[in-house]
Every structure is written in C-alpha cells, then in structure tokens.
Design an enzyme around this catalytic site. Structure first.
Site, PDB file in Angstrom:
ATOM      1  N   SER A 228       0.808  -1.218   0.000  1.00  0.00           N
ATOM      2  CA  SER A 228       0.000   0.000   0.000  1.00  0.00           C
ATOM      3  C   SER A 228       0.840   1.266   0.000  1.00  0.00           C
ATOM      4  O   SER A 228       0.407   2.305  -0.514  1.00  0.00           O
ATOM      5  CB  SER A 228      -0.942   0.020   1.212  1.00  0.00           C
ATOM      6  OG  SER A 228      -0.209   0.025   2.420  1.00  0.00           O
TER       7      SER A 228
ATOM      8  N   ASP B   1      -7.271   8.973   6.661  1.00  0.00           N
ATOM      9  CA  ASP B   1      -7.668   7.764   7.383  1.00  0.00           C
ATOM     10  C   ASP B   1      -6.928   7.610   8.708  1.00  0.00           C
ATOM     11  O   ASP B   1      -7.139   6.643   9.417  1.00  0.00           O
ATOM     12  CB  ASP B   1      -7.468   6.525   6.511  1.00  0.00           C
ATOM     13  CG  ASP B   1      -5.994   6.237   6.201  1.00  0.00           C
ATOM     14  OD1 ASP B   1      -5.118   7.004   6.670  1.00  0.00           O
ATOM     15  OD2 ASP B   1      -5.731   5.259   5.488  1.00  0.00           O
TER      16      ASP B   1
ATOM     17  N   HIS C 140      -2.437   5.830   7.094  1.00  0.00           N
ATOM     18  CA  HIS C 140      -1.443   5.941   6.038  1.00  0.00           C
ATOM     19  C   HIS C 140      -0.871   7.356   5.991  1.00  0.00           C
ATOM     20  O   HIS C 140      -1.484   8.294   6.503  1.00  0.00           O
ATOM     21  CB  HIS C 140      -2.065   5.588   4.682  1.00  0.00           C
ATOM     22  CG  HIS C 140      -2.425   4.146   4.552  1.00  0.00           C
ATOM     23  ND1 HIS C 140      -3.671   3.670   4.893  1.00  0.00           N
ATOM     24  CD2 HIS C 140      -1.707   3.076   4.142  1.00  0.00           C
ATOM     25  CE1 HIS C 140      -3.709   2.363   4.694  1.00  0.00           C
ATOM     26  NE2 HIS C 140      -2.535   1.974   4.237  1.00  0.00           N
TER      27      HIS C 140
END
Length: 337
Positions: free
Chosen positions: A82, A247, A250
């Site tokens: 990610s 979020d 991240h």
C-alpha cells in the site's frame, strides 16, 4: 552473546538463497503478541479500504520539446504494497509514484511513463505476480523499477528467508530483463503506536533484520536499496495532523513526499542522471553496510565498483538527503502497511 544485525541478516539472506526457513529468531508466542498489538494499533488509529488513486501515465511531457528530439520517455514501474500504491491520499499527484515520476522527469529532462502494479496489503510473495504484469505483456520492459515491500511480511508472520527469497526472485527477473531496480526496504514497525515496550523493541528488531537481509539480497543481484526505516517517525510525532492522511493511518501527501524525496536521488543515480558528489560515502562489507543502513533512514546501499550484477563482497553506503541533508533521529509514529 547475541548475534550482530549484520550476522543475522547474512544468515537470513543465505537461507533465502540456499533454502531453509531462517525464521527462528524470536519465539512464536512473542511474535504472536506483537502482531496482536500491531492489529490493535491499526483498529485504534483507523485505516482505509479505499482504493488508492491511479497514477499511471506520462509525466513531464513538456520535456519532449527539449534536448534530443529522438529520446524516448523513461519507463518507471512501481511494485509493492500500500505504501508503493499510495493508499491514504486522494489525488494522483500526492502518490509516491507520481511524485517520483515528476521528480525524475525534472532531473532527467525527459518525459517519464509511470505504471504502478503495487497492491495494498501485499506481501513479498505477490511480487511474482506483479513482475509478470510488467514483463509478460506487450509493453516495453521498464527502465527502472521501485519496489516498496516488507511490512506486511512481518505482520503476517512470513518467515524472513521466504520473504527475502521472493524479493530476490523478483529483482533477479527484473534485472535479467534489463531493468534497474531500487528497493525501499522494510519500514520500522517499532514506530507504530500504540505498540508499547518491550514489544516496540521486538517490532523494531524484526523490521530491521528483514530490511538488512533484503539489502544483502538486492545488492548481490545488482540492485540498489534505500532504507525507509523510521524516516517518517519524527515528523509524524511532531505534526500528526500534517503527516497522517485522512484515514489517520497511512501517510498524508506530505508524508509520502518525505519518503519519495529520500528515494529520488537513488532512483536518478540508477539511471546515471544524479551526481554522486552530494553524498557522504563509505565502503563496507555488504552485510555490514546492510546492517548500518537498516538503522539510518534515507541511506542508499549499492554494489561497490562497476558491474554490480555479480555477487561482490563490498558495498557503497551513501547518505544522501534531497531535502536538506540531516540524518533523522529515532522517535515518533509512522503509518505503514
């Protein structure tokens, strides 16, 4: 007396090359407890299931009008998890792929074509699939590939030798196809909160052992590595609202830019468009260089001398910082998957 990080890293890399698990570095119960806390940390701070922006495309098109009119665009590929995909931001230009493609275009004064095949949540065993997407299709082989991988291998309890073996296979295939390879090594999971002592120390140890072993394998295949480690830690601790994404897990655009600027000099150097005069450079045995880099974020390791594709015994340790030059202290919180 415990083994040094260099010896442990060499042991893992050797197990990866010749077979064997190399996983018995810490007790299973300790690792299980650590992983429980890491998962709790993610639930506590949040996390995003939203797909990252698609950043594929051409960057620096204006440079096509300058220089050698016949020069082809640089082909840049991103692989990994990610972090490589840019999860946590919503604008294409905020992803690490887009930031590095734009930076590379500016330094090389050539357009850059970016393709990103990274998968959020991926472990190193997904790299074979990602490499296949790049090499088995009709598109030309990338000129240079950036791989960011390792955190999920730790949290999913993949034996470190298996993790390194998968990474080495991916690097070997890319190098054999003619691509340069830059690997952002496993980040420091000891910077995630709330993972408390003594498990914070355990997480840091596991992460750095894997990062050092990754470096040994990559260097011996002619690639280059950049230690990400706790690179974002101090900034996340001091400015969490700025460095975390929406979020709260991240990195934000600023956080990704910090990591990208640490990789940019090495990415450009791999293509011969970045001067080496800017670096604090030393020559060390490969395992010692890998161990030193694992504890010093933003540090590049490359094979010493020309013809880096052979298994050499020495490596160049370069401390470069595109954004100012100071080494960053250990501390803080980082957002990683």
């Amino acid at each position: 007396m415990p083994m040094s990080r260099a010896r442990v890293a060499r042991r893992i890399a050797t197990a990866a090359a010749y077979g064997g698990g190399g996983a018995g570095l810490l007790g299973g119960a300790v690792i299980g407890l650590l992983l429980t806390e890491v998962q709790l940390a993610r639930r506590t701070v949040g996390g995003s299931e939203a797909a990252p922006p698609t950043a594929d495309g051409r960057y620096g098109s204006a440079f096509a009008a300058y220089g050698d009119a016949g020069a082809q665009p640089v082909r840049l590929a991103f692989l990994g998890d990610s972090t490589a995909a840019g999860q946590g931001v919503h604008r294409v230009g905020e992803t690490p792929g887009a930031i590095l493609a734009s930076g590379l275009a500016a330094v090389a004064e050539r357009p850059v074509d970016l393709v990103n095949v990274a998968l959020p949540g991926a472990c190193s065993d997904d790299l074979a699939r990602q490499v296949g997407l790049l090499l088995d299709g009709p598109d030309p082989v990338p000129d240079v590939c950036v791989i960011m991988i390792g955190a999920n291998d730790v949290t999913h309890r993949m034996p470190p030798a298996d993790s390194v073996r998968h990474l080495a296979a991916a690097v070997r295939r890319l190098r054999d196809a003619g691509a340069e390879v830059v690997v952002g090594t496993c980040p420091d999971l000891g910077t995630i909160e709330p993972v408390y002592q003594p498990l914070r120390w355990v997480a840091r140890r596991l992460s750095r052992q894997l990062a050092a072993a990754q470096t040994i394998a990559v260097i011996e295949l002619g690639g280059r590595t950049v230690s990400l480690g706790q690179l974002l830690g101090p900034e996340f601790a001091a400015n969490p609202r700025e460095m975390f994404g929406p979020d709260s897990y991240h990195p934000s655009a600023t956080g990704y830019a910090t990591a990208a600027m640490a990789i940019l000099p090495t990415l450009c150097a791999a293509l011969g468009v970045w001067p080496d005069a800017d670096s604090d450079e030393s020559v060390l045995p490969v395992a010692d260089a890998a161990a030193a880099a694992a504890g010093a974020s933003g540090t590049e390791v490359a094979a010493a001398g020309s013809g880096g594709g052979h298994r050499g015994r020495w490596a160049l340790l370069r401390r470069r910082m595109a954004s100012g030059g100071e080494r960053r202290p250990e501390a803080g919180v980082s957002a990683l998957t």
